[in-house]
Design a protein around this motif. Structure first.
Motif, PDB file in Angstrom:
ATOM      1  N   ILE A   8     -25.660  54.288  28.842  1.00  0.00           N
ATOM      2  CA  ILE A   8     -26.107  53.565  27.656  1.00  0.00           C
ATOM      3  C   ILE A   8     -27.619  53.455  27.762  1.00  0.00           C
ATOM      4  O   ILE A   8     -28.166  53.321  28.855  1.00  0.00           O
ATOM      5  CB  ILE A   8     -25.459  52.166  27.505  1.00  0.00           C
ATOM      6  N   GLU A   9     -28.275  53.565  26.645  1.00  0.00           N
ATOM      7  CA  GLU A   9     -29.726  53.424  26.571  1.00  0.00           C
ATOM      8  C   GLU A   9     -30.002  52.032  26.017  1.00  0.00           C
ATOM      9  O   GLU A   9     -29.400  51.634  25.026  1.00  0.00           O
ATOM     10  CB  GLU A   9     -30.322  54.494  25.657  1.00  0.00           C
ATOM     11  N   VAL A  10     -30.905  51.304  26.658  1.00  0.00           N
ATOM     12  CA  VAL A  10     -31.187  49.923  26.265  1.00  0.00           C
ATOM     13  C   VAL A  10     -32.606  49.854  25.706  1.00  0.00           C
ATOM     14  O   VAL A  10     -33.555  50.327  26.334  1.00  0.00           O
ATOM     15  CB  VAL A  10     -31.031  48.964  27.460  1.00  0.00           C
ATOM     16  N   PHE A  11     -32.727  49.249  24.511  1.00  0.00           N
ATOM     17  CA  PHE A  11     -34.015  49.138  23.842  1.00  0.00           C
ATOM     18  C   PHE A  11     -34.301  47.690  23.478  1.00  0.00           C
ATOM     19  O   PHE A  11     -33.385  46.912  23.219  1.00  0.00           O
ATOM     20  CB  PHE A  11     -34.023  49.967  22.542  1.00  0.00           C
ATOM     21  N   GLU A  12     -35.569  47.361  23.408  1.00  0.00           N
ATOM     22  CA  GLU A  12     -36.017  46.072  22.880  1.00  0.00           C
ATOM     23  C   GLU A  12     -36.490  46.321  21.456  1.00  0.00           C
ATOM     24  O   GLU A  12     -37.214  47.288  21.194  1.00  0.00           O
ATOM     25  CB  GLU A  12     -37.170  45.527  23.726  1.00  0.00           C
ATOM     26  N   VAL A  13     -36.075  45.469  20.520  1.00  0.00           N
ATOM     27  CA  VAL A  13     -36.508  45.591  19.136  1.00  0.00           C
ATOM     28  C   VAL A  13     -37.807  44.817  18.982  1.00  0.00           C
ATOM     29  O   VAL A  13     -37.881  43.627  19.302  1.00  0.00           O
ATOM     30  CB  VAL A  13     -35.434  45.042  18.168  1.00  0.00           C
ATOM     31  N   LEU A  14     -38.846  45.493  18.493  1.00  0.00           N
ATOM     32  CA  LEU A  14     -40.166  44.902  18.308  1.00  0.00           C
ATOM     33  C   LEU A  14     -40.390  44.573  16.839  1.00  0.00           C
ATOM     34  O   LEU A  14     -39.762  45.164  15.962  1.00  0.00           O
ATOM     35  CB  LEU A  14     -41.245  45.861  18.813  1.00  0.00           C
ATOM     36  N   SER A  40     -26.139  37.623  25.292  1.00  0.00           N
ATOM     37  CA  SER A  40     -27.448  38.285  25.223  1.00  0.00           C
ATOM     38  C   SER A  40     -27.787  39.016  26.519  1.00  0.00           C
ATOM     39  O   SER A  40     -28.734  39.801  26.564  1.00  0.00           O
ATOM     40  CB  SER A  40     -28.537  37.263  24.895  1.00  0.00           C
ATOM     41  N   SER A  41     -27.008  38.785  27.574  1.00  0.00           N
ATOM     42  CA  SER A  41     -27.296  39.434  28.853  1.00  0.00           C
ATOM     43  C   SER A  41     -26.165  40.331  29.364  1.00  0.00           C
ATOM     44  O   SER A  41     -26.297  40.931  30.428  1.00  0.00           O
ATOM     45  CB  SER A  41     -27.612  38.381  29.917  1.00  0.00           C
ATOM     46  N   GLU A  42     -25.060  40.433  28.607  1.00  0.00           N
ATOM     47  CA  GLU A  42     -23.924  41.232  29.071  1.00  0.00           C
ATOM     48  C   GLU A  42     -23.320  42.041  27.932  1.00  0.00           C
ATOM     49  O   GLU A  42     -23.069  41.507  26.850  1.00  0.00           O
ATOM     50  CB  GLU A  42     -22.841  40.317  29.655  1.00  0.00           C
ATOM     51  N   VAL A  43     -23.109  43.332  28.193  1.00  0.00           N
ATOM     52  CA  VAL A  43     -22.411  44.196  27.233  1.00  0.00           C
ATOM     53  C   VAL A  43     -21.234  44.864  27.920  1.00  0.00           C
ATOM     54  O   VAL A  43     -21.233  45.038  29.140  1.00  0.00           O
ATOM     55  CB  VAL A  43     -23.344  45.269  26.608  1.00  0.00           C
ATOM     56  N   TRP A  44     -20.217  45.187  27.120  1.00  0.00           N
ATOM     57  CA  TRP A  44     -19.048  45.927  27.597  1.00  0.00           C
ATOM     58  C   TRP A  44     -19.067  47.289  26.918  1.00  0.00           C
ATOM     59  O   TRP A  44     -19.285  47.388  25.709  1.00  0.00           O
ATOM     60  CB  TRP A  44     -17.769  45.183  27.260  1.00  0.00           C
ATOM     61  N   SER A  50     -12.905  58.166  30.870  1.00  0.00           N
ATOM     62  CA  SER A  50     -12.647  57.486  32.149  1.00  0.00           C
ATOM     63  C   SER A  50     -11.522  56.457  32.063  1.00  0.00           C
ATOM     64  O   SER A  50     -11.094  55.945  33.092  1.00  0.00           O
ATOM     65  CB  SER A  50     -13.914  56.760  32.622  1.00  0.00           C
ATOM     66  N   ASP A  51     -11.080  56.136  30.846  1.00  0.00           N
ATOM     67  CA  ASP A  51     -10.057  55.100  30.648  1.00  0.00           C
ATOM     68  C   ASP A  51     -10.489  53.809  31.338  1.00  0.00           C
ATOM     69  O   ASP A  51      -9.770  53.224  32.142  1.00  0.00           O
ATOM     70  CB  ASP A  51      -8.692  55.552  31.184  1.00  0.00           C
ATOM     71  N   SER A  52     -11.703  53.372  30.966  1.00  0.00           N
ATOM     72  CA  SER A  52     -12.246  52.172  31.597  1.00  0.00           C
ATOM     73  C   SER A  52     -13.241  51.464  30.685  1.00  0.00           C
ATOM     74  O   SER A  52     -13.699  52.022  29.689  1.00  0.00           O
ATOM     75  CB  SER A  52     -12.940  52.536  32.911  1.00  0.00           C
ATOM     76  N   ILE A  53     -13.544  50.238  31.085  1.00  0.00           N
ATOM     77  CA  ILE A  53     -14.610  49.451  30.462  1.00  0.00           C
ATOM     78  C   ILE A  53     -15.640  49.199  31.551  1.00  0.00           C
ATOM     79  O   ILE A  53     -15.301  48.776  32.659  1.00  0.00           O
ATOM     80  CB  ILE A  53     -14.085  48.087  29.941  1.00  0.00           C
ATOM     81  N   SER A  54     -16.910  49.451  31.242  1.00  0.00           N
ATOM     82  CA  SER A  54     -18.002  49.098  32.149  1.00  0.00           C
ATOM     83  C   SER A  54     -18.620  47.805  31.647  1.00  0.00           C
ATOM     84  O   SER A  54     -19.031  47.725  30.486  1.00  0.00           O
ATOM     85  CB  SER A  54     -19.075  50.191  32.175  1.00  0.00           C
ATOM     86  N   VAL A  55     -18.685  46.801  32.507  1.00  0.00           N
ATOM     87  CA  VAL A  55     -19.345  45.544  32.185  1.00  0.00           C
ATOM     88  C   VAL A  55     -20.767  45.664  32.721  1.00  0.00           C
ATOM     89  O   VAL A  55     -20.962  45.863  33.933  1.00  0.00           O
ATOM     90  CB  VAL A  55     -18.614  44.337  32.810  1.00  0.00           C
ATOM     91  N   VAL A  56     -21.757  45.569  31.823  1.00  0.00           N
ATOM     92  CA  VAL A  56     -23.151  45.815  32.188  1.00  0.00           C
ATOM     93  C   VAL A  56     -23.966  44.539  32.072  1.00  0.00           C
ATOM     94  O   VAL A  56     -23.947  43.872  31.035  1.00  0.00           O
ATOM     95  CB  VAL A  56     -23.764  46.915  31.284  1.00  0.00           C
ATOM     96  N   ASN A  57     -24.688  44.220  33.145  1.00  0.00           N
ATOM     97  CA  ASN A  57     -25.628  43.104  33.155  1.00  0.00           C
ATOM     98  C   ASN A  57     -26.970  43.665  32.706  1.00  0.00           C
ATOM     99  O   ASN A  57     -27.542  44.534  33.377  1.00  0.00           O
ATOM    100  CB  ASN A  57     -25.732  42.512  34.568  1.00  0.00           C
ATOM    101  N   LEU A  58     -27.478  43.192  31.570  1.00  0.00           N
ATOM    102  CA  LEU A  58     -28.718  43.731  31.020  1.00  0.00           C
ATOM    103  C   LEU A  58     -29.951  43.259  31.790  1.00  0.00           C
ATOM    104  O   LEU A  58     -30.979  43.937  31.788  1.00  0.00           O
ATOM    105  CB  LEU A  58     -28.839  43.365  29.542  1.00  0.00           C
ATOM    106  N   ALA A  59     -29.869  42.108  32.471  1.00  0.00           N
ATOM    107  CA  ALA A  59     -31.006  41.622  33.255  1.00  0.00           C
ATOM    108  C   ALA A  59     -31.263  42.513  34.469  1.00  0.00           C
ATOM    109  O   ALA A  59     -32.405  42.795  34.811  1.00  0.00           O
ATOM    110  CB  ALA A  59     -30.774  40.186  33.690  1.00  0.00           C
TER     111      ALA A  59
END
Length: 167
Positions: A8-14, A40-44, A50-59
């Motif tokens: 996943i690519e993470v961007f900040e909106v300006l 605001s700090s976690e995405v799934w 892969s038949d999976s969910i990745s839990v991502v910490n954005l911090a």
């Protein structure tokens, strides 16, 4: 999402140009197809192959948990007072319901009377599933009915140009 690269690519909106600033990317499972913010700090991220969910910490820009799901997860929504996670398992024709506070617990299963549930939506209380192949005798509208100029909102034009911005 960068499906081909399994990231996943993470961007900040300006507020001004260039409007987006890259914050980095996070490797997830194979063929990520959907991402939903739990906070605001976690995405799934639903990883279709892969038949999976990745839990991502954005911090920390890292995967903090991987949840194995049923075959071909396609979408995720969070709903209800406890913020349960609803995940489609499209090849099993069901929605799996996870408790984010206890990821080790087995999910509840909601069977779907249709083939390949894909997208999910919620109003915060109810969860709605879009079925790819419902087999429910979907209505086919004859072309003569669609092109009848007296029955459309486009001032007599039965087929307005796409992306005109005025209709």
């Amino acid at each position: 999402m960068n499906t081909v690269d399994s990231r996943i690519e993470v961007f900040e909106v300006l507020s001004g140009a260039p409007y987006l600033r890259s914050l980095g990317s996070v490797s997830v499972g194979l063929e990520p197809v959907s991402v939903r913010a739990r906070s605001s700090s976690e995405v799934w991220v639903a990883n279709h192959v892969s038949d999976s969910i990745s839990v991502v910490n954005l911090a920390t820009m890292s995967v903090t948990a991987t949840i194995l799901t049923g075959d071909e997860p396609c979408d995720i929504v969070f709903a209800g007072k406890a913020g349960r996670a609803f995940v489609t398992a499209s090849q099993l024709n069901r929605v799996e319901v996870y408790n984010p506070a206890n990821l080790a617990a087995a999910p509840s299963i909601v069977s779907i009377a249709g083939e390949d549930p894909r997208a999910l939506a919620t109003d915060g209380t109810n969860v709605y599933a879009a079925i790819f192949e419902s087999g429910n005798d979907t209505t086919i509208i004859p072309e003569a009915r669609v092109t009848n100029t007296s029955m459309n909102p486009y001032a007599g034009d039965p087929n307005p140009p796409p992306n005109s911005g005025s209709s």
